[in-house]
Design a protein around this motif. Structure first.
Motif, PDB file in Angstrom:
ATOM      1  N   SER A   1     -18.573  -8.698  97.639  1.00 18.80           N
ATOM      2  CA  SER A   1     -18.865  -7.057  98.124  1.00 18.80           C
ATOM      3  C   SER A   1     -18.213  -6.003  97.174  1.00 18.80           C
ATOM      4  O   SER A   1     -17.119  -6.514  96.340  1.00 18.80           O
ATOM      5  CB  SER A   1     -18.368  -6.910  99.605  1.00 18.80           C
ATOM      6  N   VAL A   2     -18.580  -4.890  97.073  1.00 21.58           N
ATOM      7  CA  VAL A   2     -18.027  -3.819  96.499  1.00 21.58           C
ATOM      8  C   VAL A   2     -17.796  -2.659  97.490  1.00 21.58           C
ATOM      9  O   VAL A   2     -18.611  -2.146  98.175  1.00 21.58           O
ATOM     10  CB  VAL A   2     -19.058  -3.182  95.095  1.00 21.58           C
ATOM     11  N   VAL A   3     -16.459  -2.362  97.527  1.00 22.01           N
ATOM     12  CA  VAL A   3     -16.113  -1.488  98.787  1.00 22.01           C
ATOM     13  C   VAL A   3     -15.889   0.106  98.048  1.00 22.01           C
ATOM     14  O   VAL A   3     -15.480   0.163  97.175  1.00 22.01           O
ATOM     15  CB  VAL A   3     -15.077  -1.916  99.153  1.00 22.01           C
ATOM     16  N   LEU A   4     -16.702   0.840  98.781  1.00 23.30           N
ATOM     17  CA  LEU A   4     -16.595   2.290  98.210  1.00 23.30           C
ATOM     18  C   LEU A   4     -15.838   3.102  99.417  1.00 23.30           C
ATOM     19  O   LEU A   4     -15.969   2.952 100.453  1.00 23.30           O
ATOM     20  CB  LEU A   4     -18.098   2.812  98.046  1.00 23.30           C
ATOM     21  N   ARG A   5     -15.028   3.993  98.917  1.00 19.81           N
ATOM     22  CA  ARG A   5     -14.272   4.954  99.489  1.00 19.81           C
ATOM     23  C   ARG A   5     -14.955   6.567  99.430  1.00 19.81           C
ATOM     24  O   ARG A   5     -14.841   6.624  97.937  1.00 19.81           O
ATOM     25  CB  ARG A   5     -12.759   5.193  99.539  1.00 19.81           C
ATOM     26  N   LEU A   6     -15.539   7.326 100.105  1.00 21.19           N
ATOM     27  CA  LEU A   6     -16.131   8.595  99.964  1.00 21.19           C
ATOM     28  C   LEU A   6     -15.113   9.784  99.965  1.00 21.19           C
ATOM     29  O   LEU A   6     -14.030   9.450 100.716  1.00 21.19           O
ATOM     30  CB  LEU A   6     -17.285   8.850 100.678  1.00 21.19           C
ATOM     31  N   ASP A   7     -15.439  10.764  99.504  1.00 21.82           N
ATOM     32  CA  ASP A   7     -14.610  12.143  99.804  1.00 21.82           C
ATOM     33  C   ASP A   7     -14.787  12.467 101.281  1.00 21.82           C
ATOM     34  O   ASP A   7     -13.998  13.278 101.993  1.00 21.82           O
ATOM     35  CB  ASP A   7     -15.047  13.210  98.819  1.00 21.82           C
TER      36      ASP A   7
ATOM     37  N   LEU B   1     -20.207  -3.382  88.102  1.00 22.23           N
ATOM     38  CA  LEU B   1     -20.744  -2.649  89.086  1.00 22.23           C
ATOM     39  C   LEU B   1     -19.813  -1.540  90.026  1.00 22.23           C
ATOM     40  O   LEU B   1     -20.188  -0.237  90.268  1.00 22.23           O
ATOM     41  CB  LEU B   1     -21.417  -3.398  90.181  1.00 22.23           C
ATOM     42  N   ALA B   2     -18.619  -2.015  90.148  1.00 17.81           N
ATOM     43  CA  ALA B   2     -17.737  -1.084  91.038  1.00 17.81           C
ATOM     44  C   ALA B   2     -17.324  -0.037  89.988  1.00 17.81           C
ATOM     45  O   ALA B   2     -17.183   1.088  90.536  1.00 17.81           O
ATOM     46  CB  ALA B   2     -16.512  -1.850  91.499  1.00 17.81           C
ATOM     47  N   SER B   3     -16.932  -0.335  88.730  1.00 19.95           N
ATOM     48  CA  SER B   3     -16.739   0.771  87.765  1.00 19.95           C
ATOM     49  C   SER B   3     -17.887   1.935  87.751  1.00 19.95           C
ATOM     50  O   SER B   3     -17.699   2.910  87.654  1.00 19.95           O
ATOM     51  CB  SER B   3     -16.215   0.380  86.635  1.00 19.95           C
ATOM     52  N   ARG B   4     -19.030   1.375  87.691  1.00 20.09           N
ATOM     53  CA  ARG B   4     -20.050   2.180  87.526  1.00 20.09           C
ATOM     54  C   ARG B   4     -20.365   3.122  88.756  1.00 20.09           C
ATOM     55  O   ARG B   4     -20.696   4.233  88.753  1.00 20.09           O
ATOM     56  CB  ARG B   4     -21.620   1.374  87.209  1.00 20.09           C
TER      57      ARG B   4
ATOM     58  N   ALA C   1     -13.882  -0.997  94.662  1.00 16.49           N
ATOM     59  CA  ALA C   1     -13.234  -2.043  94.319  1.00 16.49           C
ATOM     60  C   ALA C   1     -13.925  -3.229  94.696  1.00 16.49           C
ATOM     61  O   ALA C   1     -14.666  -3.185  95.681  1.00 16.49           O
ATOM     62  CB  ALA C   1     -11.802  -2.294  95.264  1.00 16.49           C
ATOM     63  N   ALA C   2     -13.924  -4.142  94.077  1.00 14.67           N
ATOM     64  CA  ALA C   2     -14.615  -5.548  94.086  1.00 14.67           C
ATOM     65  C   ALA C   2     -13.776  -6.454  95.225  1.00 14.67           C
ATOM     66  O   ALA C   2     -12.547  -6.685  94.777  1.00 14.67           O
ATOM     67  CB  ALA C   2     -15.255  -6.008  92.727  1.00 14.67           C
TER      68      ALA C   2
END
Length: 409
Positions: free
Chosen positions: A219-225, A82-85, A96-97
């Protein structure tokens, strides 16, 4: 421009020195406000980024209810996939998971309860600043198996150093007893006691094996631009999640509500200082306009005797103030924009900031936030304050009597 406007503009320059002194005060105040507000908003952006980059991230995908309860079984299935997608979604820079559990960590001499986090070593460096805070040894690497990094205070409490082993005992996903032995490969020293007392990270694959998680994580952590995109991207990320898994996308405001409150509190305190500047400028405008009205009392009396209505005289004074305020606003915004654009290119720092930033793996400079809000919020407030200051001189003209005015000395 009608006759009232021409008169107002002419009257403004009857005493050019006084006018320029008032305009100068407004320009100085407006320039200072543009700079301070832009730096303040920029510091908030940096504070949010630095706080979220430590661990939280800009967005997270979690099981519904995990944020409040944090139970071991509230997991995200196929978390790494899911993190890769999600990393392919627009405006998402890195994902990152992670998996989290509480365990008993034991060395040869001591035992402590810790919160252990399973991370993807190659991806964690892109979403967290912790990897850059290793003071001894190294951070986790791709291919590490039974390895662990600890906070400096936790390592001191356990009396371990890089190369020593730590035994972990906890409860697995299936309710079984989970046990494993990991080698300390690095010590994290953030300078914050709460962080250094609680940080313990191990490779996610090893974590999943020891605690019987399979391909799950918490959790899956996301960093945005851009952190400001977080609220707008929540529906987009939510639509990308598997249906029927009870997963939710949460932005940073939901993950750390106290951060927004801290910003609001600081903003309120800052506006007290800004208010003092605005009041001083408003008093300067009041003084200028009141002197202008008083020294023209006989002139106004003659105009009233000739049939001019008092309301028009009041509009004349207000129009003079509008011209005065617009000159100060335009010059202040232009000068303030030049200052802000300069610091936007080169950054703003103060003595000791670079050393402190390097200590905590943070950017050494603050960059102002250039926007219409930062450019015009302060000057427009000053402009409105100047208009309010002109109300009293204008109201005096409404009560002016022609005969008494013409007799004034």
């Amino acid at each position: 421009m009608n006759i009232t406007g021409l008169l107002a503009w002419r009257n403004l320059w009857r005493h050019s020195r006084r006018t320029w002194l008032t305009v100068g005060a407004m320009v100085f105040c407006n320039t200072l406000l543009v700079f301070l507000i832009a730096i303040q908003l920029g510091s908030y952006r940096m504070m949010i980024d630095n706080t979220l980059s430590a661990f939280t991230g800009h967005l997270q995908v979690q099981h519904l209810g995990y944020l409040e309860e944090q139970k071991m079984r509230q997991t995200v299935p196929e978390a790494a996939a899911l993190a890769s997608r999600l990393a392919e979604e627009p405006h998402v820079e890195a994902t990152a998971a992670r998996a989290v559990t509480f365990a008993l960590a034991s060395s040869e001499q001591r035992s402590f309860g810790i919160q252990l986090t399973g991370v993807q070593p190659a991806l964690e460096t892109q979403v967290s600043s912790y990897p850059g805070l290793v003071s001894r040894g190294r951070y986790l690497q791709q291919g590490d198996d039974a390895a662990i990094v600890l906070g400096s205070i936790l390592a001191r409490n356990l009396k371990v150093a890089p190369g020593d082993e730590v035994t972990l005992l906890g409860s697995g996903y299936d309710g079984s007893v989970a046990a494993g032995v990991a080698t300390v490969v690095g010590i994290i020293d953030s300078g914050l006691a709460e962080v250094d007392r609680g940080v313990a990270q191990a490779p996610l694959a090893w974590f999943q094996q020891v605690f019987a998680l399979g391909d799950r994580a918490h959790s899956v952590v996301l960093r945005l631009d851009d952190v400001n995109r977080a609220p707008m991207l929540v529906p987009q990320i939510q639509a990308s999640l598997p249906v029927g898994e009870s997963l939710v996308a949460l932005d940073w405001d939901q993950l750390q509500p106290g951060l927004r409150e801290a910003i609001r509190s600081d903003m309120v305190s800052a506006w007290f200082m800004y208010g003092v500047l605005i009041v001083l400028v408003a008093l300067s405008v009041l003084n200028t306009q009141l002197m202008s009205v008083l020294e023209r009392t006989r002139e106004f009396g003659v105009m009233l005797a000739l049939g001019l209505r008092p309301q028009r005289l009041g509009r004349l004074v207000l129009l003079e103030t509008i011209f005065l305020g617009l000159i100060g606003l335009l010059l202040g915004v232009a000068l303030g924009a030049l200052v802000v654009l300069y610091f936007d290119a080169y950054g703003f720092s103060y003595p000791g900031m670079a050393e402190a930033a390097a200590r905590f793996n943070l950017p050494p400079r603050i960059y102002p936030q250039v926007s219409l809000l930062s450019l015009f919020l302060g000057p427009l407030t000053v402009f409105l304050g100047a208009l309010l200051a002109a109300v009293y001189p204008a109201l005096r003209l409404l009560r002016l009597q022609p005969v008494a005015a013409m007799r004034a000395v």
